[in-house]
Design an enzyme around this catalytic site. Sequence first.
Site, PDB file in Angstrom:
ATOM      1  N   CYS A  42      -0.201   2.635   6.324  1.00 41.88           N
ATOM      2  CA  CYS A  42       0.269   1.292   6.631  1.00 41.88           C
ATOM      3  C   CYS A  42       0.491   0.533   5.339  1.00 41.88           C
ATOM      4  O   CYS A  42      -0.125   0.822   4.312  1.00 41.88           O
ATOM      5  CB  CYS A  42      -0.725   0.560   7.518  1.00 41.88           C
ATOM      6  SG  CYS A  42      -2.389   0.417   6.819  1.00 41.88           S
TER       7      CYS A  42
ATOM      8  N   CYS B 161       0.811  -1.224   0.000  1.00 37.76           N
ATOM      9  CA  CYS B 161       0.000   0.000   0.000  1.00 37.76           C
ATOM     10  C   CYS B 161       0.842   1.271   0.000  1.00 37.76           C
ATOM     11  O   CYS B 161       0.370   2.328  -0.410  1.00 37.76           O
ATOM     12  CB  CYS B 161      -0.926   0.014   1.212  1.00 37.76           C
ATOM     13  SG  CYS B 161      -2.137  -1.311   1.239  1.00 37.76           S
TER      14      CYS B 161
ATOM     15  N   HIS C 210      -9.107   3.001  -2.249  1.00 38.06           N
ATOM     16  CA  HIS C 210      -7.672   2.848  -2.026  1.00 38.06           C
ATOM     17  C   HIS C 210      -7.058   2.011  -3.148  1.00 38.06           C
ATOM     18  O   HIS C 210      -6.967   0.793  -3.041  1.00 38.06           O
ATOM     19  CB  HIS C 210      -7.476   2.178  -0.653  1.00 38.06           C
ATOM     20  CG  HIS C 210      -6.086   1.791  -0.305  1.00 38.06           C
ATOM     21  ND1 HIS C 210      -4.959   2.399  -0.806  1.00 38.06           N
ATOM     22  CD2 HIS C 210      -5.628   0.805   0.531  1.00 38.06           C
ATOM     23  CE1 HIS C 210      -3.889   1.836  -0.291  1.00 38.06           C
ATOM     24  NE2 HIS C 210      -4.260   0.861   0.511  1.00 38.06           N
TER      25      HIS C 210
END
Length: 412
Positions: free
Chosen positions: A398, A92, A368
Site C-alpha cells: 500500500c 511507500c 519499513h
Amino acid sequence: MEDVWIIDTVRTPRGIGKIGKGALAELHPQHLLATCLQAIQKRNDLKTGEVDDVIAGCSSQTGKQGACIGRMSQLLAGWDQNSTGLTIDRFCGSSLSAVNLAAMGIASGMQDCMVAGGVEMMSYTPTAPRMEGPPLADGGNERLRAMYPTPNVGIAADVIATLEGFSREQVDQLGYESQRRAAVAISEGRFDRSLAPVYREDGTLALDREEYPRPQTTLEGLAALKPAFEAVYDAPLDEHGLSFRKIVESRFPDLKVKHIHHAGNSSGVVDGASAVLLASPEYARAQGWKPRARVKALADAGDRPELILNAPVPATKKALKKAGMNIRDIELFEVNEAFAVVPLKFMRDLDVDPELVNVNGGACALGHPIGATGAMLLGTLLDELERRDLATGLVTMCAAGAMAPATIIERI
C-alpha cells in the site's frame, strides 16, 4: 516487447530509525544508497557508464534527501559521470515503482541496463524541513479535503479493521508471527545473499545485520500494548477544529472505530536503502551475466483515498490479468506489513494461504524504510524463491494516496 531480466538485488540492513539509537542514523542518506550502488557495481563488474539510468525512490524528498538523491548517491558512489539519476515519490511504493519504471524502459527497447531502488532515513525525516500539516487534511486545501477526506494512515488501518471485522487478537497474531518468522530467517542466514554491510566514511563498520527485530516478542506482551492512534483521534489538526474523528465521520457517520494497531503490529521505523540491477537479455549476455528472474508483469492501482491502504488487492488482480495468471499460479507473496490489517485483508480477499505470505517476516518485525522497502521486498522474494526452488512470486504494498504497485517475477 523486450524481456526484462533481473540480474541482482542488494540492500542495506535496516537500522533503527532513531537518532542516538540507530546504527545508521549518524550517516547521510546518500551514503546508504551509494553503499548499495557500489555493492551492485562490484558484485556484477558493472560498467557504470553504460547504465542508462538510476531510478531511486524516496518519499521525503527534502533537506538531505532532496536535490535528486538518486543522482547525488550515484556520484557519491563514484560512478561514471555519463550515467544519470532520477528520483521519484510514490510514498511507500516508491522503490517498487522505481523498479517497475526501469522494467518499462527495458521492455520498450529504449534502455538496456537500469538500476532501481530507493532510500529512506526515517531517523532524519522527523527533523527534516517540511511544510506544516498533513498534506490532505489541513485548513488550506478545503476543496481537496472535501473530495478526499484522508485520515492518518494508522487511523485508516483501524478504520479498515473495524469495517472488515478484524480483531485485536488477529492483528497481534500477525505481528507475533512476523517476529517469529524473521527470527528464523535471520538465524538461518536467509537474508545474507542480498545484504550489503554499511561502513562509515572512515572505513569502520556501521551495521551488518538487522537492527530492529525483537525476537523476544510474545503474544502476551503485544496484548499489553496500548493502541497507538486512539490518543490522536480527537486532536485538533488546524484552527478550524478539524480532527481525524471528523474526517472519518464525514464518510462513515455511524462507525465506532476500534483502535487496535500499535507498535507491535505495525511497521517499524527504520533507515535503509536498496538497489536492483535489471537488463535486457542482449545486454546481459554481452556482459556474461546469468539472469536470476524476469519481470513477468507489473501494475498500479488506486482505491478509496479515505481508506488509503486497500489498493494492494486491486493492484494484484490487475497484474495477474496482465500476466494471464490467477492467484493460484503465484507460489510466494511479499505484501508489505505497513499495518497488520493490510496483509490480513489481502489474504482474506484473495483467498491466499498465510503460509505463502511474508514467509521470512515482514515490516512488523524488520521495519519499513518507506522509499526503500519495495525493492527490498523484491530481493527478499527472489532469494526465497531460489532457496525453495520455486518459480513465481508477487510483491505489492500500500502507498499513501490510496495507491499500490504490484510486480510479478518468474525465475529463469
